[in-house]
Design a protein around this motif. Structure first.
Motif, PDB file in Angstrom:
ATOM      1  N   ILE A 289      45.977  38.217  57.721  1.00  0.00           N
ATOM      2  CA  ILE A 289      46.265  37.086  56.828  1.00  0.00           C
ATOM      3  C   ILE A 289      47.076  37.575  55.632  1.00  0.00           C
ATOM      4  N   GLY A 290      48.136  36.856  55.316  1.00  0.00           N
ATOM      5  CA  GLY A 290      48.914  37.149  54.117  1.00  0.00           C
ATOM      6  C   GLY A 290      48.122  36.669  52.920  1.00  0.00           C
ATOM      7  N   MET A 291      47.563  37.619  52.154  1.00  0.00           N
ATOM      8  CA  MET A 291      46.707  37.258  51.017  1.00  0.00           C
ATOM      9  C   MET A 291      47.497  37.405  49.732  1.00  0.00           C
ATOM     10  N   SER A 292      47.836  36.272  49.115  1.00  0.00           N
ATOM     11  CA  SER A 292      48.677  36.303  47.916  1.00  0.00           C
ATOM     12  C   SER A 292      47.856  36.374  46.643  1.00  0.00           C
ATOM     13  N   GLY A 293      46.545  36.182  46.776  1.00  0.00           N
ATOM     14  CA  GLY A 293      45.716  36.080  45.579  1.00  0.00           C
ATOM     15  C   GLY A 293      45.640  34.651  45.089  1.00  0.00           C
ATOM     16  N   GLY A 294      46.217  33.711  45.842  1.00  0.00           N
ATOM     17  CA  GLY A 294      46.166  32.290  45.469  1.00  0.00           C
ATOM     18  C   GLY A 294      45.091  31.561  46.250  1.00  0.00           C
ATOM     19  N   VAL A 295      44.909  30.295  45.895  1.00  0.00           N
ATOM     20  CA  VAL A 295      43.819  29.528  46.506  1.00  0.00           C
ATOM     21  C   VAL A 295      44.100  29.217  47.982  1.00  0.00           C
ATOM     22  N   ASP A 296      45.358  28.996  48.333  1.00  0.00           N
ATOM     23  CA  ASP A 296      45.665  28.585  49.712  1.00  0.00           C
ATOM     24  C   ASP A 296      45.329  29.694  50.717  1.00  0.00           C
ATOM     25  N   SER A 297      45.796  30.908  50.419  1.00  0.00           N
ATOM     26  CA  SER A 297      45.496  31.983  51.382  1.00  0.00           C
ATOM     27  C   SER A 297      44.016  32.357  51.322  1.00  0.00           C
ATOM     28  N   SER A 298      43.367  32.149  50.177  1.00  0.00           N
ATOM     29  CA  SER A 298      41.917  32.414  50.105  1.00  0.00           C
ATOM     30  C   SER A 298      41.177  31.500  51.078  1.00  0.00           C
TER      31      SER A 298
ATOM     32  N   GLY B  95      43.050  41.125  55.671  1.00  0.00           N
ATOM     33  CA  GLY B  95      44.024  40.563  54.729  1.00  0.00           C
ATOM     34  C   GLY B  95      45.034  41.612  54.314  1.00  0.00           C
ATOM     35  N   LEU B  96      46.236  41.166  53.983  1.00  0.00           N
ATOM     36  CA  LEU B  96      47.252  42.090  53.463  1.00  0.00           C
ATOM     37  C   LEU B  96      47.962  41.451  52.276  1.00  0.00           C
ATOM     38  N   PHE B  97      48.012  42.193  51.180  1.00  0.00           N
ATOM     39  CA  PHE B  97      48.765  41.752  50.005  1.00  0.00           C
ATOM     40  C   PHE B  97      50.097  42.481  50.012  1.00  0.00           C
ATOM     41  N   MET B  98      51.182  41.721  49.880  1.00  0.00           N
ATOM     42  CA  MET B  98      52.482  42.402  49.806  1.00  0.00           C
ATOM     43  C   MET B  98      53.055  42.293  48.407  1.00  0.00           C
ATOM     44  N   GLN B  99      53.609  43.407  47.995  1.00  0.00           N
ATOM     45  CA  GLN B  99      54.332  43.409  46.729  1.00  0.00           C
ATOM     46  C   GLN B  99      55.804  43.519  47.087  1.00  0.00           C
TER      47      GLN B  99
ATOM     48  N   ILE C  91      60.988  38.378  55.221  1.00  0.00           N
ATOM     49  CA  ILE C  91      59.795  39.121  54.789  1.00  0.00           C
ATOM     50  C   ILE C  91      58.523  38.604  55.457  1.00  0.00           C
ATOM     51  N   LYS C  92      58.174  37.340  55.176  1.00  0.00           N
ATOM     52  CA  LYS C  92      56.856  36.883  55.633  1.00  0.00           C
ATOM     53  C   LYS C  92      56.754  36.810  57.150  1.00  0.00           C
ATOM     54  N   PHE C  93      57.865  36.485  57.811  1.00  0.00           N
ATOM     55  CA  PHE C  93      57.788  36.336  59.269  1.00  0.00           C
ATOM     56  C   PHE C  93      58.590  37.408  59.998  1.00  0.00           C
TER      57      PHE C  93
ATOM     58  N   ALA D 294      48.496  35.018  59.797  1.00  0.00           N
ATOM     59  CA  ALA D 294      48.136  33.690  59.287  1.00  0.00           C
ATOM     60  C   ALA D 294      48.574  33.624  57.835  1.00  0.00           C
ATOM     61  N   THR D 295      49.085  32.472  57.433  1.00  0.00           N
ATOM     62  CA  THR D 295      49.459  32.285  56.029  1.00  0.00           C
ATOM     63  C   THR D 295      48.964  30.912  55.553  1.00  0.00           C
ATOM     64  N   GLY D 296      48.968  30.747  54.239  1.00  0.00           N
ATOM     65  CA  GLY D 296      48.489  29.498  53.645  1.00  0.00           C
ATOM     66  C   GLY D 296      49.600  28.483  53.448  1.00  0.00           C
ATOM     67  N   HIS D 297      50.568  28.470  54.353  1.00  0.00           N
ATOM     68  CA  HIS D 297      51.630  27.453  54.236  1.00  0.00           C
ATOM     69  C   HIS D 297      51.111  26.088  54.672  1.00  0.00           C
ATOM     70  N   TYR D 298      51.673  25.055  54.032  1.00  0.00           N
ATOM     71  CA  TYR D 298      51.352  23.685  54.439  1.00  0.00           C
ATOM     72  C   TYR D 298      52.346  23.244  55.516  1.00  0.00           C
TER      73      TYR D 298
ATOM     74  N   ASP E  35      48.897  26.953  40.994  1.00  0.00           N
ATOM     75  CA  ASP E  35      49.822  27.206  42.096  1.00  0.00           C
ATOM     76  C   ASP E  35      50.953  28.104  41.611  1.00  0.00           C
ATOM     77  N   SER E  36      51.456  28.934  42.528  1.00  0.00           N
ATOM     78  CA  SER E  36      52.581  29.774  42.134  1.00  0.00           C
ATOM     79  C   SER E  36      53.848  28.925  42.074  1.00  0.00           C
ATOM     80  N   THR E  37      54.702  29.252  41.131  1.00  0.00           N
ATOM     81  CA  THR E  37      55.976  28.520  41.020  1.00  0.00           C
ATOM     82  C   THR E  37      57.079  29.547  40.831  1.00  0.00           C
TER      83      THR E  37
ATOM     84  N   CYS F 116      60.398  32.845  44.983  1.00  0.00           N
ATOM     85  CA  CYS F 116      59.499  33.575  45.862  1.00  0.00           C
ATOM     86  C   CYS F 116      59.376  35.047  45.443  1.00  0.00           C
ATOM     87  N   PHE F 117      58.212  35.482  45.067  1.00  0.00           N
ATOM     88  CA  PHE F 117      57.873  36.855  44.696  1.00  0.00           C
ATOM     89  C   PHE F 117      58.441  37.339  43.375  1.00  0.00           C
ATOM     90  N   ILE F 118      59.373  36.623  42.815  1.00  0.00           N
ATOM     91  CA  ILE F 118      59.914  37.068  41.535  1.00  0.00           C
ATOM     92  C   ILE F 118      59.182  36.325  40.429  1.00  0.00           C
TER      93      ILE F 118
HETATM   94  N1  ATP Z   1      52.134  38.535  47.786  1.00  0.00           N
HETATM   95  C1  ATP Z   1      51.748  38.042  48.967  1.00  0.00           C
HETATM   96  N2  ATP Z   1      51.069  38.823  49.835  1.00  0.00           N
HETATM   97  C2  ATP Z   1      50.660  38.349  51.035  1.00  0.00           C
HETATM   98  N3  ATP Z   1      50.883  37.101  51.454  1.00  0.00           N
HETATM   99  C3  ATP Z   1      51.553  36.269  50.639  1.00  0.00           C
HETATM  100  C4  ATP Z   1      52.009  36.677  49.353  1.00  0.00           C
HETATM  101  N4  ATP Z   1      52.642  35.638  48.766  1.00  0.00           N
HETATM  102  C5  ATP Z   1      52.568  34.605  49.634  1.00  0.00           C
HETATM  103  N5  ATP Z   1      51.918  34.976  50.766  1.00  0.00           N
HETATM  104  C6  ATP Z   1      51.589  34.140  51.933  1.00  0.00           C
HETATM  105  O1  ATP Z   1      52.508  33.056  52.037  1.00  0.00           O
HETATM  106  C7  ATP Z   1      51.802  31.810  51.868  1.00  0.00           C
HETATM  107  C8  ATP Z   1      52.658  30.783  51.169  1.00  0.00           C
HETATM  108  O2  ATP Z   1      53.126  31.328  49.977  1.00  0.00           O
HETATM  109  P1  ATP Z   1      53.501  30.428  48.736  1.00  0.00           P
HETATM  110  O3  ATP Z   1      54.296  31.305  47.823  1.00  0.00           O
HETATM  111  O4  ATP Z   1      54.039  29.145  49.215  1.00  0.00           O
HETATM  112  O5  ATP Z   1      52.105  30.331  48.050  1.00  0.00           O
HETATM  113  P2  ATP Z   1      51.085  29.200  47.719  1.00  0.00           P
HETATM  114  O6  ATP Z   1      51.296  27.918  48.443  1.00  0.00           O
HETATM  115  O7  ATP Z   1      50.957  29.179  46.247  1.00  0.00           O
HETATM  116  O8  ATP Z   1      49.828  29.904  48.408  1.00  0.00           O
HETATM  117  P3  ATP Z   1      48.667  30.670  47.718  1.00  0.00           P
HETATM  118  O9  ATP Z   1      47.841  29.616  47.030  1.00  0.00           O
HETATM  119  O10 ATP Z   1      47.962  31.334  48.862  1.00  0.00           O
HETATM  120  O11 ATP Z   1      49.321  31.638  46.758  1.00  0.00           O
HETATM  121  C9  ATP Z   1      50.548  32.201  51.108  1.00  0.00           C
HETATM  122  O12 ATP Z   1      49.516  31.246  51.281  1.00  0.00           O
HETATM  123  C10 ATP Z   1      50.216  33.538  51.715  1.00  0.00           C
HETATM  124  O13 ATP Z   1      49.568  33.420  52.968  1.00  0.00           O
END
Ligand code: ATP
Length: 372
Positions: A9-18, A33-37, A104-106, A122-126, A191-193, A196-198
């Protein structure tokens, strides 16, 4: 040694991936879970990334699943950011989220998942994925306010087969409720805004670090010099803010909008009226088409499309020209269709794919070109 997890699972530290992780653990699946920087600098982005990493680690600990962290910043720089800058330099407005998903993600993340012995990510995309007639389909997320299929349209059969979107069928409010109920520390996280990643920051000063400002003239569509811009890259079609034009003598008191960017001449063209004819187009040409099914539905077909993320679908007709280029004709004129952005096609709930907008039939050729 423990067997590798089947799903990473892509774990971003946000609520969706949690909540993704929560749902898969509750279903008894084998997950990690994997966190990517993906970005490193000495600015504000760094602390945010560190907080996110800590939150991702905490959730994995809480759910009792293995946690991994990887630094993909070189892949991000090479595969996403360089392209992003090149597009800006050419006067286009790229979509980094689309590229980031593809590169990156895919891709990088999926490769890493396989290297760790997983078969899926698995990711927390809608968005949702299903299978019909032997083909994987990408579907819109069930929450219309959160649907992210626009950004995912470049996924093909290989990626769709190896991906799960565990929260794509849920409304965001329900995701937060689940997180709260399970006592997850990320339940109330914002929510992250931003890019992407920056992340979120003053976009103009961020871009200025990479694309030095080159001031130039702001000109009306009928050729009058009105003011000075800070560099054509920093503006996008249809933009109203940041022009600092105020009232112009002899012109009505109405807001000005960017209608064209002449990169070679370093001129920003503006017009009054949010629906200026210079902003409207019924046709566009797009390149680098990609299709979720692996190929276009037909050489000519009708569907709906979006030319930007936050936009209602608009009926259109799509025609291939055999060269990977598409000609798209909308039933109604569209506002501020922007080269570099993606046009994304839908048949009902299914996302068919998309392409990068190259040009439109907005009548900007009528504008006087050149630096004089
Ligand atoms: N730094 C990260 N490491 C690992 N996975 C990530 C990271 N950033 C995003 N993802 C994956 O991509 C998904 C969609 O990313 P997006 O930036 O749209 O975040 P989001 O909708 O705010 O989700 P979340 O609440 O999980 O941060 C995330 O739910 C997560 O599964």
């Amino acid at each position: 040694m423990a067997a590798p997890a089947e799903t990473l699972i892509g774990m971003s530290g946000g609520v969706d991936s949690s909540v993704c992780a929560l749902l898969l653990v509750q279903a008894g699946e084998s997950v990690a879970g994997l966190f990517m920087q993906n970005w490193s600098d000495d600015g504000s982005g760094e602390c945010r990334a560190e907080d996110d990493r800590r939150d991702a680690l905490a959730i994995c600990g809480r759910l009792g699943i293995p946690f991994h962290a990887r630094d993909f910043s070189k892949a991000y720089w090479d595969g996403v950011f360089e392209h992003f800058l090149a597009e800006y330099r050419a006067g286009r407005t790229p979509n980094p989220d689309v590229l980031c998903n593809r590169e990156i993600k895919f891709k990088t993340f999926l490769d890493e998942a396989r290297a760790l012995g997983a078969t899926r990510i698995a990711t927390g995309h809608y968005a949702r994925i299903d299978r019909r007639g032997g083909l994987w389909r990408l579907l819109r997320g069930a929450d219309p306010g959160k649907d992210q299929s626009y950004f995912l349209h470049q996924l093909g059969q290989e990626q769709l087969a190896a991906t799960r979107f565990p929260i794509g069928h849920l409304p965001k409010a329900e995701v937060r409720r689940m997180a709260r109920e399970a006592g997850l520390p990320t339940a109330a996280k914002k929510d992250s805004t931003g890019i992407c990643f920056i992340g979120e920051r003053d976009f103009r000063s961020f871009l200025a670090q990479y694309l030095p400002a080159r001031r130039g003239e702001i000109r009306s569509v009928d050729g009058q010099a009105l003011g000075e811009h800070e560099g054509v890259f920093y503006y996008t079609l249809g933009q109203r803010e940041g022009l600092a034009l105020g009232g112009v003598k002899g012109r009505p008191q109405a807001p000005w909008y960017v209608v064209d960017k002449d990169v070679a001449g370093n001129i920003l063209y503006v017009d009054q009226g949010s629906e200026s004819r210079f902003l409207m187009s019924s046709r566009l040409v797009a390149i680098e088409a990609s299709w979720t099914a692996g190929q276009a539905p037909a050489d000519v077909f009708e569907c709906t499309a979006k030319t930007r993320y936050r936009q209602a679908d608009e009926p259109c007709r799509v025609e291939m020209d055999g060269d990977g280029r598409l000609a798209v004709r909308f039933e109604r004129p569209q506002r501020a269709v922007t080269p570099g952005q993606s046009v994304v096609f839908y048949a009902g709930v299914e996302c068919l794919g998309g392409a990068v907008i190259e040009s439109t039939d907005a009548p900007v050729d009528e504008l006087e070109r050149g630096s004089g």
